[in-house]
Scaffold this motif. Structure first.
Motif, mmCIF file in Angstrom:
data_model
loop_
_atom_site.group_PDB
_atom_site.id
_atom_site.type_symbol
_atom_site.label_atom_id
_atom_site.label_comp_id
_atom_site.label_asym_id
_atom_site.label_seq_id
_atom_site.Cartn_x
_atom_site.Cartn_y
_atom_site.Cartn_z
ATOM 1 N N PHE A 1 2.593 8.694 96.353
ATOM 2 C CA PHE A 1 1.744 9.703 97.008
ATOM 3 C C PHE A 1 2.600 10.901 97.360
ATOM 4 C CE2 PHE A 1 -0.484 11.562 100.618
ATOM 5 C CZ PHE A 1 -1.807 11.490 100.240
ATOM 6 N N THR A 2 2.203 12.091 96.926
ATOM 7 C CA THR A 2 2.988 13.285 97.213
ATOM 8 C C THR A 2 2.131 14.300 97.954
ATOM 9 O OG1 THR A 2 2.370 14.544 95.247
ATOM 10 C CG2 THR A 2 4.154 12.911 95.004
ATOM 11 N N LYS A 3 2.750 15.444 98.253
ATOM 12 C CA LYS A 3 2.011 16.492 98.961
ATOM 13 C C LYS A 3 0.875 17.047 98.111
ATOM 14 C CE LYS A 3 5.442 18.025 102.286
ATOM 15 N NZ LYS A 3 6.284 19.129 102.787
ATOM 16 N N ASP A 4 0.954 16.833 96.809
ATOM 17 C CA ASP A 4 -0.113 17.307 95.924
ATOM 18 C C ASP A 4 -1.252 16.302 95.780
ATOM 19 O OD1 ASP A 4 1.235 19.677 95.393
ATOM 20 O OD2 ASP A 4 2.398 18.741 93.763
ATOM 21 N N SER A 5 -1.084 15.147 96.352
ATOM 22 C CA SER A 5 -2.076 14.091 96.132
ATOM 23 C C SER A 5 -3.377 14.330 96.884
ATOM 24 C CB SER A 5 -1.501 12.736 96.554
ATOM 25 O OG SER A 5 -0.367 12.413 95.790
ATOM 26 N N LEU A 6 -3.282 15.022 97.993
ATOM 27 C CA LEU A 6 -4.480 15.240 98.806
ATOM 28 C C LEU A 6 -4.504 16.697 99.251
ATOM 29 C CD1 LEU A 6 -6.873 13.633 99.921
ATOM 30 C CD2 LEU A 6 -5.565 13.271 102.010
ATOM 31 N N LYS A 7 -5.239 17.498 98.519
ATOM 32 C CA LYS A 7 -5.232 18.938 98.773
ATOM 33 C C LYS A 7 -6.352 19.340 99.732
ATOM 34 C CE LYS A 7 -3.028 19.985 94.393
ATOM 35 N NZ LYS A 7 -3.125 20.587 93.069
ATOM 36 N N GLU A 8 -6.132 20.483 100.365
ATOM 37 C CA GLU A 8 -7.160 21.027 101.252
ATOM 38 C C GLU A 8 -8.451 21.230 100.473
ATOM 39 O OE1 GLU A 8 -5.873 24.580 103.185
ATOM 40 O OE2 GLU A 8 -4.008 23.673 103.886
ATOM 41 N N GLY A 9 -9.548 20.915 101.119
ATOM 42 C CA GLY A 9 -10.848 21.087 100.475
ATOM 43 C C GLY A 9 -11.356 19.850 99.776
ATOM 44 N N THR A 10 -10.510 18.847 99.648
ATOM 45 C CA THR A 10 -10.942 17.617 98.981
ATOM 46 C C THR A 10 -11.921 16.857 99.866
ATOM 47 O OG1 THR A 10 -8.764 17.456 97.938
ATOM 48 C CG2 THR A 10 -10.145 15.485 97.898
ATOM 49 N N GLU A 11 -13.006 16.414 99.252
ATOM 50 C CA GLU A 11 -13.970 15.589 99.983
ATOM 51 C C GLU A 11 -13.513 14.131 99.888
ATOM 52 O OE1 GLU A 11 -16.898 16.348 101.523
ATOM 53 O OE2 GLU A 11 -16.790 18.518 101.172
ATOM 54 N N ILE A 12 -13.337 13.513 101.014
ATOM 55 C CA ILE A 12 -12.894 12.117 101.005
ATOM 56 C C ILE A 12 -13.724 11.294 101.980
ATOM 57 C CG2 ILE A 12 -10.517 12.671 100.375
ATOM 58 C CD1 ILE A 12 -9.742 12.179 103.313
ATOM 59 N N THR A 13 -13.637 10.010 101.774
ATOM 60 C CA THR A 13 -14.212 9.072 102.734
ATOM 61 C C THR A 13 -13.067 8.236 103.291
ATOM 62 O OG1 THR A 13 -16.283 8.960 101.484
ATOM 63 C CG2 THR A 13 -15.852 7.189 103.067
ATOM 64 N N VAL A 14 -13.013 8.132 104.579
ATOM 65 C CA VAL A 14 -11.953 7.367 105.229
ATOM 66 C C VAL A 14 -12.573 6.221 105.999
ATOM 67 C CG1 VAL A 14 -10.155 7.411 106.991
ATOM 68 C CG2 VAL A 14 -10.419 9.344 105.452
ATOM 69 N N GLU A 15 -12.021 5.065 105.796
ATOM 70 C CA GLU A 15 -12.399 3.919 106.622
ATOM 71 C C GLU A 15 -11.246 3.639 107.563
ATOM 72 O OE1 GLU A 15 -13.132 0.839 103.828
ATOM 73 O OE2 GLU A 15 -14.917 1.807 102.993
ATOM 74 N N GLY A 16 -11.567 3.377 108.799
ATOM 75 C CA GLY A 16 -10.488 3.148 109.754
ATOM 76 C C GLY A 16 -11.010 2.634 111.070
ATOM 77 N N PHE A 17 -10.171 2.786 112.092
ATOM 78 C CA PHE A 17 -10.529 2.297 113.417
ATOM 79 C C PHE A 17 -10.312 3.417 114.423
ATOM 80 C CE2 PHE A 17 -9.292 -1.245 110.778
ATOM 81 C CZ PHE A 17 -10.342 -2.132 110.972
ATOM 82 N N ARG A 18 -11.325 3.622 115.275
ATOM 83 C CA ARG A 18 -11.336 4.778 116.156
ATOM 84 C C ARG A 18 -10.433 4.570 117.383
ATOM 85 N NH1 ARG A 18 -16.865 7.940 117.905
ATOM 86 N NH2 ARG A 18 -15.859 9.750 118.878
ATOM 87 N N ALA A 19 -9.990 5.699 117.959
ATOM 88 C CA ALA A 19 -9.194 5.645 119.189
ATOM 89 C C ALA A 19 -9.984 4.954 120.291
ATOM 90 C CB ALA A 19 -8.810 7.058 119.615
ATOM 91 N N LYS A 20 -9.298 4.233 121.140
ATOM 92 C CA LYS A 20 -9.949 3.452 122.189
ATOM 93 C C LYS A 20 -10.711 4.327 123.172
ATOM 94 C CE LYS A 20 -7.519 0.063 124.053
ATOM 95 N NZ LYS A 20 -6.342 -0.612 124.650
ATOM 96 N N ASN A 21 -10.242 5.556 123.374
ATOM 97 C CA ASN A 21 -10.883 6.417 124.367
ATOM 98 C C ASN A 21 -11.980 7.287 123.758
ATOM 99 O OD1 ASN A 21 -9.244 8.084 122.899
ATOM 100 N ND2 ASN A 21 -8.367 9.170 124.660
ATOM 101 N N GLY A 22 -12.324 7.007 122.517
ATOM 102 C CA GLY A 22 -13.412 7.749 121.894
ATOM 103 C C GLY A 22 -13.024 9.099 121.345
ATOM 104 N N ALA A 23 -11.740 9.431 121.414
ATOM 105 C CA ALA A 23 -11.276 10.696 120.839
ATOM 106 C C ALA A 23 -11.537 10.694 119.335
ATOM 107 C CB ALA A 23 -9.788 10.881 121.114
#
Lengths: 136, 347
Positions: free
Chosen positions: A81-103
């Motif tokens: 994975f390099t700096k060119d792998s994910l450019k500004e403007g790319t539409e992505i879907t992220v799965e993850g876990f949210r901050a405990k305080n709701g941030a």
């Protein structure tokens, strides 16, 4: 806001195989899995963890600015994975876990490109290198 | 927002690995290991030497492996894996790294990193041992002197609020957090043992010093070889996070002895009385063997030793300037304060 909260009925929070840089339990909530679809505004390629900044459109037309914690730069480089792998403007879907305080922060567990490819996954044609040969 | 019920158990990689490790087929044998070590023709080649005659250990060395530090109880007193077990474990490790999450390999709740964002390796150790610990023979960290006495602290030194009721540990102040979360150091021996990523060291030699650079938090130890006395041993006034290392050669083995750790460090409950002895030996062109002995008679009932086979790294070390953007520490404290406000509001 297209955020789908999954209620994990049988969620097992497990210790990492070895200690990561910082505590998951102190910062994120394993009971708040999130799926975020948005536009990459920038990626901070910094230690100890990379951060992806994501604009997520809400149903009312407003935009929520999320920060997604990613892997260490060292590991990303070694996984192809390099700096060119994910450019500004790319539409992505992220799965993850949210901050405990709701941030509007999440620990990124999976990252999916518009064509369905999942980043960092060697077997899906992203070019992530295999473990170097060790002569065995 | 819409809630969806997931009818899937989330298993982290360690659980999958543990379950695989729990499968105990037929016994392996030391002979397998001996064959592995002897099959390389380079094993009998002369040890490469520096221009000044010391064994040449220089280079960047990778010590990642999926072999656990301690032997699982299911293996009993068996020291070696069978060929079938090796294949099963390595196939599973490769799958964890390469395949997307699925019912078998879901995302890891409760861990910072998705598996494929880590670099823990795909291979068992060269010897195919059931544990990295080779002494005591049971492959386990020895019993504590004060069993149940609550001295078993974090591996990374300091913090994470031992005994705190808050999930993730106490976070009243940044000083409650671990030295690693604060980007001070990963500490030794932790930085020398396989972890999730940054499993590399660089060794640089001169006639009178050896420098060992740990990729994790880019610590460097400058180790005199000339027998000079320790600086911080007098008066107990200037102890170090990384202790104080002195080195010498015994035959072709570099011995590094480290003491004088400070009170702010904490390796499994050991700090000021901790003594580490590292023995580095160039086995062949592509291997450096490290035998690491850990002792503290106030913590463990006897010393214990880990064996690591280090291979040439994938490339140079990459700077891990941990303090560059350590948002995590700030976020942990912010979350703790918000939790306090929420709790106060409920009263």
């Amino acid at each position: 806001m297209r955020v789908i909260l999954y209620c994990a009925a049988l969620l097992v929070a497990c210790a990492a195989p070895a200690m990561a840089h910082h505590s998951f339990a102190a910062e994120f909530d394993s009971k708040q899995p999130v799926v975020l679809k948005g536009t990459v505004t920038r990626m901070e390629w910094i230690n100890p963890h990379s951060w992806i900044h994501l604009d997520v459109k809400n149903p009312d037309g407003t935009v929520s600015k999320w920060m997604i914690e990613g892997g260490t730069p060292n590991t990303l480089v070694r996984r192809g994975f390099t700096k060119d792998s994910l450019k500004e403007g790319t539409e992505i879907t992220v799965e993850g876990f949210r901050a405990k305080n709701g941030a509007l922060r999440a620990n990124g567990a999976d990252l999916i490109l518009p064509d369905g490819r999942r980043l960092f996954i060697g077997s899906s044609g992203t070019g992530a290198p295999k473990d170097p040969g060790d002569g065995r | 927002m819409r809630p969806v019920v997931l009818a899937t158990l989330f298993f982290a990689a360690i659980v999958a690995a543990d379950h695989l490790l729990a499968q105990s087929p037929a016994a392996g044998s030391p002979a397998q290991s001996e064959r592995r070590e002897s099959k390389g023709a380079a094993a009998s080649a002369p040890v490469p030497r520096t221009p000044w005659g010391h064994p040449d250990l220089q280079g960047t060395w990778d010590y990642k492996t999926i072999t656990p530090l301690e032997r699982r109880a299911e293996y009993g007193d068996r020291q070696y894996l069978t060929d079938a077990e090796v294949k099963t474990l390595e196939d599973a490790a490769g799958k964890r790294m390469d395949l997307p999450p699925s019912d078998e390999q879901p995302n890891q709740a409760g861990t910072i990193h998705a598996t494929y964002l880590t670099d823990p390796g795909r291979r068992v150790d060269d010897d195919r041992r059931t544990s990295l610990i080779v002494d005591p023979p049971d492959g386990r960290v020895p019993a504590l002197v004060n069993a149940g006495g609550g001295r078993g602290g974090g591996r990374g030194g300091g913090g994470r609020g031992g005994g705190a009721a808050r999930p993730g540990g106490r976070a009243d102040s940044w000083t409650d957090r671990s030295l690693l979360e604060r980007c001070i150091t990963w500490g030794i021996p932790t930085a020398s043992l396989p972890g999730l990523y940054n499993n590399n060291i660089q060794i640089v030699q001169s006639p009178d010093h050896v420098v060992i650079v740990h990729e994790m938090v880019h610590d460097a130890r400058v180790i005199p070889l000339d027998g000079r006395p320790r600086v911080t041993g007098k008066g107990d006034t200037a102890r170090n996070y990384l202790g104080e290392s002195r080195g010498w050669f015994e035959g072709d083995t570099l011995v590094v002895e480290t003491t004088n750790f400070g009170t702010k460090t904490n390796y499994r409950g050991a700090n000021v009385n901790l003594k580490l002895t590292e023995r580095y030996r160039r086995v062949n062109a592509s291997r450096v063997e490290l035998l690491l002995t850990v002792e503290d008679p106030t913590v463990w009932t006897k010393p214990w030793t880990v064996k690591l086979g280090m291979r040439p790294s994938e490339g140079d070390l990459i700077e891990y300037a941990c303090h560059e953007g350590n948002y995590g520490l700030r976020n942990i404290l912010e979350v703790a304060r918000d939790e306090e406000k929420a709790a106060a509001g409920q009263k």
